[in-house]
Every structure is written in structure tokens, then in C-alpha cells.
Design a protein around this motif. Structure first.
Motif, PDB file in Angstrom:
ATOM      1  N   PRO A 137       0.807  -1.227   0.000  1.00 24.37           N
ATOM      2  CA  PRO A 137       0.000   0.000   0.000  1.00 24.37           C
ATOM      3  C   PRO A 137       0.841   1.279   0.000  1.00 24.37           C
ATOM      4  O   PRO A 137       0.494   2.243  -0.684  1.00 24.37           O
ATOM      5  N   LEU A 138       1.943   1.281   0.717  1.00 25.61           N
ATOM      6  CA  LEU A 138       2.804   2.464   0.752  1.00 25.61           C
ATOM      7  C   LEU A 138       3.372   2.773  -0.629  1.00 25.61           C
ATOM      8  O   LEU A 138       3.344   3.923  -1.082  1.00 25.61           O
ATOM      9  N   GLU A 139       3.859   1.765  -1.310  1.00 26.83           N
ATOM     10  CA  GLU A 139       4.424   1.958  -2.653  1.00 26.83           C
ATOM     11  C   GLU A 139       3.348   2.409  -3.630  1.00 26.83           C
ATOM     12  O   GLU A 139       3.563   3.319  -4.425  1.00 26.83           O
ATOM     13  N   SER A 194       1.470   6.654  -6.979  1.00 31.34           N
ATOM     14  CA  SER A 194       0.382   7.431  -7.579  1.00 31.34           C
ATOM     15  C   SER A 194       0.581   8.928  -7.346  1.00 31.34           C
ATOM     16  O   SER A 194       0.132   9.748  -8.138  1.00 31.34           O
ATOM     17  N   GLU A 195       1.285   9.272  -6.272  1.00 37.90           N
ATOM     18  CA  GLU A 195       1.595  10.678  -5.987  1.00 37.90           C
ATOM     19  C   GLU A 195       2.855  11.133  -6.723  1.00 37.90           C
ATOM     20  O   GLU A 195       3.194  12.311  -6.709  1.00 37.90           O
ATOM     21  N   GLY A 196       3.568  10.178  -7.315  1.00 39.53           N
ATOM     22  CA  GLY A 196       4.746  10.506  -8.105  1.00 39.53           C
ATOM     23  C   GLY A 196       6.024  10.713  -7.317  1.00 39.53           C
ATOM     24  O   GLY A 196       6.989  11.267  -7.838  1.00 39.53           O
ATOM     25  N   ASN A 197       6.056  10.256  -6.072  1.00 38.75           N
ATOM     26  CA  ASN A 197       7.255  10.504  -5.268  1.00 38.75           C
ATOM     27  C   ASN A 197       7.844   9.243  -4.637  1.00 38.75           C
ATOM     28  O   ASN A 197       8.648   9.335  -3.715  1.00 38.75           O
ATOM     29  N   TRP A 198       7.480   8.087  -5.111  1.00 33.48           N
ATOM     30  CA  TRP A 198       7.916   6.835  -4.501  1.00 33.48           C
ATOM     31  C   TRP A 198       9.437   6.692  -4.461  1.00 33.48           C
ATOM     32  O   TRP A 198      10.027   6.481  -3.403  1.00 33.48           O
ATOM     33  N   ILE A 199      10.087   6.803  -5.584  1.00 35.10           N
ATOM     34  CA  ILE A 199      11.535   6.566  -5.630  1.00 35.10           C
ATOM     35  C   ILE A 199      12.279   7.593  -4.781  1.00 35.10           C
ATOM     36  O   ILE A 199      13.159   7.235  -3.995  1.00 35.10           O
ATOM     37  N   ASP A 200      11.916   8.849  -4.900  1.00 35.62           N
ATOM     38  CA  ASP A 200      12.586   9.890  -4.109  1.00 35.62           C
ATOM     39  C   ASP A 200      12.422   9.661  -2.611  1.00 35.62           C
ATOM     40  O   ASP A 200      13.388   9.744  -1.852  1.00 35.62           O
ATOM     41  N   GLU A 201      11.212   9.386  -2.199  1.00 30.16           N
ATOM     42  CA  GLU A 201      10.949   9.203  -0.769  1.00 30.16           C
ATOM     43  C   GLU A 201      11.599   7.926  -0.234  1.00 30.16           C
ATOM     44  O   GLU A 201      12.158   7.924   0.859  1.00 30.16           O
TER      45      GLU A 201
END
Length: 77
Positions: free
Chosen positions: A38-40, A45-52
Motif C-alpha cells: 500500500p505504501l508503494e 500514484s503521488e509521483g514521489n515513490w523513488i525519491d521518498e
């Protein structure tokens, strides 16, 4: 576990950063597959997965099968 370099953790129920950040304790972790959590899904979907994700586990070299390119490396190259 301290020497673990690759972790496949897909399709679990990890839903918040407090759980995810525990992976930073794995000092040798270089590759992580985390799709289907769910976190990924939310962060992607918010477009910040890799950065965060790489901010919280900075030693990652590959995330979900994609090589991680750090900002410093982009600027040098």
C-alpha cells in the motif's frame, strides 16, 4: 540479516513510512523489490515513490528493478 543485500518484499501490507524506514537498519541492503505494498502504491500514484524511498534508505542501488540514480550522480554525469 545485517549482511542482507537483496530483499524481495512485494505484495505485503506495508502501509506507512514508519514501517519502511526500519529497512535502513539493514546496512548492506542494496536492492529492494517493494511493489504491491500500500505504501508503494500510494506514493507511486503521488509521483514521489523513488525519491521518498531512497531518502529513507539511502544505500539502495536498485528499487523495484530500477537502478537508483542519486541527485549528485546526475549532476556529475
Amino acid at each position: 540479516m545485517k549482511r542482507l543485500k537483496i530483499l524481495y518484499m512485494s505484495n505485503n501490507l506495508v502501509k506507512d513510512w514508519a514501517e519502511f524506514v526500519k529497512l535502513a537498519e539493514l546496512l548492506c541492503l542494496e536492492e529492494l523489490v517493494f511493489v504491491g505494498n500500500p505504501l508503494e502504491e500510494k506514493s507511486s500514484s503521488e509521483g514521489n515513490w523513488i525519491d521518498e524511498a531512497t531518502k529513507r534508505v539511502p544505500k539502495l542501488k536498485k528499487l523495484d528493478g530500477i537502478p537508483v540514480i542519486k541527485q549528485e550522480e546526475e549532476e556529475e554525469g
